[in-house]
Design a protein around this motif. Structure first.
Motif, PDB file in Angstrom:
ATOM      1  N   LEU A 178     -37.372  28.553 -65.154  1.00  0.00           N
ATOM      2  CA  LEU A 178     -36.845  29.653 -64.346  1.00  0.00           C
ATOM      3  C   LEU A 178     -36.808  29.284 -62.864  1.00  0.00           C
ATOM      4  O   LEU A 178     -35.856  29.614 -62.153  1.00  0.00           O
ATOM      5  CB  LEU A 178     -37.697  30.906 -64.563  1.00  0.00           C
ATOM      6  N   SER A 179     -37.834  28.586 -62.409  1.00  0.00           N
ATOM      7  CA  SER A 179     -37.866  28.166 -61.006  1.00  0.00           C
ATOM      8  C   SER A 179     -36.739  27.191 -60.702  1.00  0.00           C
ATOM      9  O   SER A 179     -36.089  27.258 -59.654  1.00  0.00           O
ATOM     10  CB  SER A 179     -39.218  27.517 -60.682  1.00  0.00           C
ATOM     11  N   ALA A 180     -36.491  26.259 -61.645  1.00  0.00           N
ATOM     12  CA  ALA A 180     -35.421  25.280 -61.458  1.00  0.00           C
ATOM     13  C   ALA A 180     -34.062  25.955 -61.389  1.00  0.00           C
ATOM     14  O   ALA A 180     -33.152  25.498 -60.687  1.00  0.00           O
ATOM     15  CB  ALA A 180     -35.449  24.261 -62.590  1.00  0.00           C
ATOM     16  N   LYS A 181     -33.903  27.060 -62.104  1.00  0.00           N
ATOM     17  CA  LYS A 181     -32.651  27.803 -62.081  1.00  0.00           C
ATOM     18  C   LYS A 181     -32.544  28.709 -60.856  1.00  0.00           C
ATOM     19  O   LYS A 181     -31.491  29.292 -60.603  1.00  0.00           O
ATOM     20  CB  LYS A 181     -32.520  28.657 -63.359  1.00  0.00           C
ATOM     21  N   GLY A 182     -33.641  28.859 -60.149  1.00  0.00           N
ATOM     22  CA  GLY A 182     -33.637  29.756 -59.004  1.00  0.00           C
ATOM     23  C   GLY A 182     -33.745  31.217 -59.385  1.00  0.00           C
ATOM     24  O   GLY A 182     -33.435  32.110 -58.583  1.00  0.00           O
ATOM     25  N   SER A 183     -34.198  31.483 -60.592  1.00  0.00           N
ATOM     26  CA  SER A 183     -34.320  32.865 -61.063  1.00  0.00           C
ATOM     27  C   SER A 183     -35.623  33.488 -60.575  1.00  0.00           C
ATOM     28  O   SER A 183     -36.665  32.825 -60.501  1.00  0.00           O
ATOM     29  CB  SER A 183     -34.280  32.908 -62.605  1.00  0.00           C
ATOM     30  N   GLU A 184     -35.546  34.760 -60.268  1.00  0.00           N
ATOM     31  CA  GLU A 184     -36.738  35.517 -59.886  1.00  0.00           C
ATOM     32  C   GLU A 184     -37.475  35.936 -61.149  1.00  0.00           C
ATOM     33  O   GLU A 184     -36.856  36.257 -62.168  1.00  0.00           O
ATOM     34  CB  GLU A 184     -36.320  36.741 -59.082  1.00  0.00           C
ATOM     35  N   VAL A 185     -38.789  35.924 -61.110  1.00  0.00           N
ATOM     36  CA  VAL A 185     -39.597  36.317 -62.267  1.00  0.00           C
ATOM     37  C   VAL A 185     -40.481  37.491 -61.878  1.00  0.00           C
ATOM     38  O   VAL A 185     -41.216  37.417 -60.880  1.00  0.00           O
ATOM     39  CB  VAL A 185     -40.482  35.142 -62.759  1.00  0.00           C
ATOM     40  N   GLU A 186     -40.392  38.572 -62.633  1.00  0.00           N
ATOM     41  CA  GLU A 186     -41.227  39.747 -62.397  1.00  0.00           C
ATOM     42  C   GLU A 186     -42.177  39.926 -63.575  1.00  0.00           C
ATOM     43  O   GLU A 186     -41.727  40.135 -64.709  1.00  0.00           O
ATOM     44  CB  GLU A 186     -40.361  40.993 -62.202  1.00  0.00           C
ATOM     45  N   ILE A 187     -43.456  39.812 -63.305  1.00  0.00           N
ATOM     46  CA  ILE A 187     -44.470  39.894 -64.360  1.00  0.00           C
ATOM     47  C   ILE A 187     -45.379  41.084 -64.086  1.00  0.00           C
ATOM     48  O   ILE A 187     -45.928  41.223 -62.989  1.00  0.00           O
ATOM     49  CB  ILE A 187     -45.314  38.606 -64.418  1.00  0.00           C
ATOM     50  N   GLU A 188     -45.525  41.942 -65.086  1.00  0.00           N
ATOM     51  CA  GLU A 188     -46.430  43.089 -64.987  1.00  0.00           C
ATOM     52  C   GLU A 188     -47.378  43.054 -66.192  1.00  0.00           C
ATOM     53  O   GLU A 188     -47.006  43.478 -67.291  1.00  0.00           O
ATOM     54  CB  GLU A 188     -45.650  44.399 -64.971  1.00  0.00           C
ATOM     55  N   ILE A 189     -48.558  42.512 -65.968  1.00  0.00           N
ATOM     56  CA  ILE A 189     -49.571  42.426 -67.023  1.00  0.00           C
ATOM     57  C   ILE A 189     -50.868  43.002 -66.471  1.00  0.00           C
ATOM     58  O   ILE A 189     -51.390  42.506 -65.470  1.00  0.00           O
ATOM     59  CB  ILE A 189     -49.787  40.970 -67.488  1.00  0.00           C
ATOM     60  N   PRO A 190     -51.389  44.054 -67.071  1.00  0.00           N
ATOM     61  CA  PRO A 190     -52.599  44.692 -66.521  1.00  0.00           C
ATOM     62  C   PRO A 190     -53.827  43.788 -66.645  1.00  0.00           C
ATOM     63  O   PRO A 190     -53.893  42.903 -67.508  1.00  0.00           O
ATOM     64  CB  PRO A 190     -52.747  45.951 -67.387  1.00  0.00           C
ATOM     65  N   ASP A 191     -54.774  43.996 -65.765  1.00  0.00           N
ATOM     66  CA  ASP A 191     -56.017  43.219 -65.817  1.00  0.00           C
ATOM     67  C   ASP A 191     -56.862  43.595 -67.031  1.00  0.00           C
ATOM     68  O   ASP A 191     -57.555  42.741 -67.596  1.00  0.00           O
ATOM     69  CB  ASP A 191     -56.828  43.442 -64.532  1.00  0.00           C
ATOM     70  N   ASP A 192     -56.811  44.859 -67.415  1.00  0.00           N
ATOM     71  CA  ASP A 192     -57.591  45.303 -68.578  1.00  0.00           C
ATOM     72  C   ASP A 192     -56.987  44.741 -69.860  1.00  0.00           C
ATOM     73  O   ASP A 192     -55.766  44.657 -70.013  1.00  0.00           O
ATOM     74  CB  ASP A 192     -57.617  46.832 -68.652  1.00  0.00           C
ATOM     75  N   SER A 193     -57.853  44.375 -70.781  1.00  0.00           N
ATOM     76  CA  SER A 193     -57.408  43.812 -72.059  1.00  0.00           C
ATOM     77  C   SER A 193     -56.761  44.887 -72.930  1.00  0.00           C
ATOM     78  O   SER A 193     -57.239  46.026 -72.986  1.00  0.00           O
ATOM     79  CB  SER A 193     -58.582  43.190 -72.812  1.00  0.00           C
ATOM     80  N   LEU A 194     -55.681  44.495 -73.602  1.00  0.00           N
ATOM     81  CA  LEU A 194     -54.999  45.380 -74.550  1.00  0.00           C
ATOM     82  C   LEU A 194     -54.951  44.670 -75.906  1.00  0.00           C
ATOM     83  O   LEU A 194     -54.410  43.565 -76.017  1.00  0.00           O
ATOM     84  CB  LEU A 194     -53.579  45.697 -74.070  1.00  0.00           C
ATOM     85  N   TYR A 195     -55.512  45.315 -76.917  1.00  0.00           N
ATOM     86  CA  TYR A 195     -55.619  44.696 -78.237  1.00  0.00           C
ATOM     87  C   TYR A 195     -54.719  45.392 -79.254  1.00  0.00           C
ATOM     88  O   TYR A 195     -54.493  46.610 -79.183  1.00  0.00           O
ATOM     89  CB  TYR A 195     -57.057  44.750 -78.738  1.00  0.00           C
ATOM     90  N   PHE A 196     -54.231  44.609 -80.209  1.00  0.00           N
ATOM     91  CA  PHE A 196     -53.546  45.172 -81.373  1.00  0.00           C
ATOM     92  C   PHE A 196     -53.788  44.250 -82.565  1.00  0.00           C
ATOM     93  O   PHE A 196     -54.221  43.099 -82.408  1.00  0.00           O
ATOM     94  CB  PHE A 196     -52.043  45.352 -81.112  1.00  0.00           C
ATOM     95  N   MET A 197     -53.532  44.743 -83.764  1.00  0.00           N
ATOM     96  CA  MET A 197     -53.713  43.958 -84.971  1.00  0.00           C
ATOM     97  C   MET A 197     -52.448  43.147 -85.212  1.00  0.00           C
ATOM     98  O   MET A 197     -51.384  43.698 -85.502  1.00  0.00           O
ATOM     99  CB  MET A 197     -54.001  44.868 -86.168  1.00  0.00           C
TER     100      MET A 197
END
Length: 311
Positions: A178-197
């Motif tokens: 993505l950086s090589a393409k010059g694309s912007e990256v938006e990441i939203e991941i909470p600090d608290d753990s989220l679990y699923f099966m």
């Protein structure tokens, strides 16, 4: 006495007459049902049985027959769709296998016929042959994976998965591209753990497919996003971009086997059409769902949802 007998005879005649008329009407109704059903089945029409009757039992029969006709009609539509899907699938499989194999055979013939070919040119052709052969193997592996998923032969072992860790790992694996393409990256991941099966390996493959698609199809938008969030009952993962998107007419079909958006089937732009089908099957194996909402050049988002674990 004779008067009473006459009254009884008249009443009997009335009853007999009523029964006769009722019997004739019942016969006409049954004949209508028989003839109409024969016509519907012979012509394959979508008509229904329309008959007004005071007979409660006959009304129940008509309701059930019309339900059966509805089921038959829906089955006919599904068969037509399945036949069309199979024809398209066979055509696409043929194309996807024929293209790299044609290149392989062409290069092999060239190498065989040109004894004085420069070593550098021979090496270039051998590398291309190797690359195309790997494409065929990769495609065949996708076919087999999908066949196993749909037949139930491939079982996914479920355990507790921390979604944030898997999301971070996958978006980081694409960060250099993505950086090589010059694309912007938006990441939203909470600090608290989220679990699923679920299954980490399956989720890795799902996110790889979705992120690869976003890069390939959404590159024109200049931005790619990954968002992890939750509510009380569910864990959600969004993979989104602002590229050319998917028109509404195609949105219900993108998860079908080998369905592709480009009639030209330009291999430099699109894949085999199996990635999203496998993605959907893997998601379902983890008891999750995947949905798509797309508004071209505004936002195209694939959303995964899984049942949240609170421990």
């Amino acid at each position: 006495m004779s008067m009473a007998l006459s009254v009884v005879i008249v009443l009997l005649l009335v009853v007999i007459g009523w029964q006769y008329q009722h019997s004739r009407k019942a016969s006409r109704d049954l004949k209508y049902i028989h003839d109409k059903l024969s016509s519907i089945m012979a012509e394959g029409s979508h008509e229904r049985l329309l008959l007004f009757s005071s007979n409660v039992e006959l009304q129940s029969v008509l309701i059930d027959l019309n339900r059966l006709l509805d089921i038959n009609h829906k089955g006919s539509i599904e068969r037509v769709k399945l036949e069309k899907s199979m024809r398209n699938m066979l055509s696409n499989i043929s194309h996807d296998l024929k293209t790299p194999l044609t290149v392989v055979l062409g290069y092999i013939e060239t190498i065989q016929q040109d004894e004085h070919m420069p070593a550098e040119e021979r090496e270039r052709m051998m590398n291309t042959i190797h690359q195309k052969a790997n494409e065929v193997i990769h495609l065949m592996n996708k076919f087999f994976d999908l066949a196993k998923l749909e037949s139930g032969d491939r079982e996914i072992n479920l355990s507790r998965v921390e979604a944030g860790e898997v999301c971070r790992r996958n978006i980081l694996s694409f960060y250099d591209i993505l950086s090589a393409k010059g694309s912007e990256v938006e990441i939203e991941i909470p600090d608290d753990s989220l679990y699923f099966m679920g299954n980490e390996e399956a989720l890795d493959r799902i996110l790889t497919n979705l992120l690869s698609n976003a890069i390939a199809y959404g590159d024109a938008g200049g931005v790619l996003g990954l968002k992890l969030y939750s509510d009380k009952n569910k864990v959600y993962i969004d993979v989104w971009d602002r590229g050319k998107g998917i028109s509404e007419v195609h949105q219900d079909k993108v998860f079908e086997r080998l369905y592709t958006l480009e009639d030209s089937r330009n291999r430099s732009y699109q894949g085999s059409g199996l990635g999203l089908t496998i993605t959907k099957r893997l998601t379902e194996q983890m008891n999750g769902t995947i949905t798509l909402v797309s508004q071209p050049f505004v936002r195209t988002v694939f959303t995964l949802s899984f049942r949240r674990l609170s421990f």
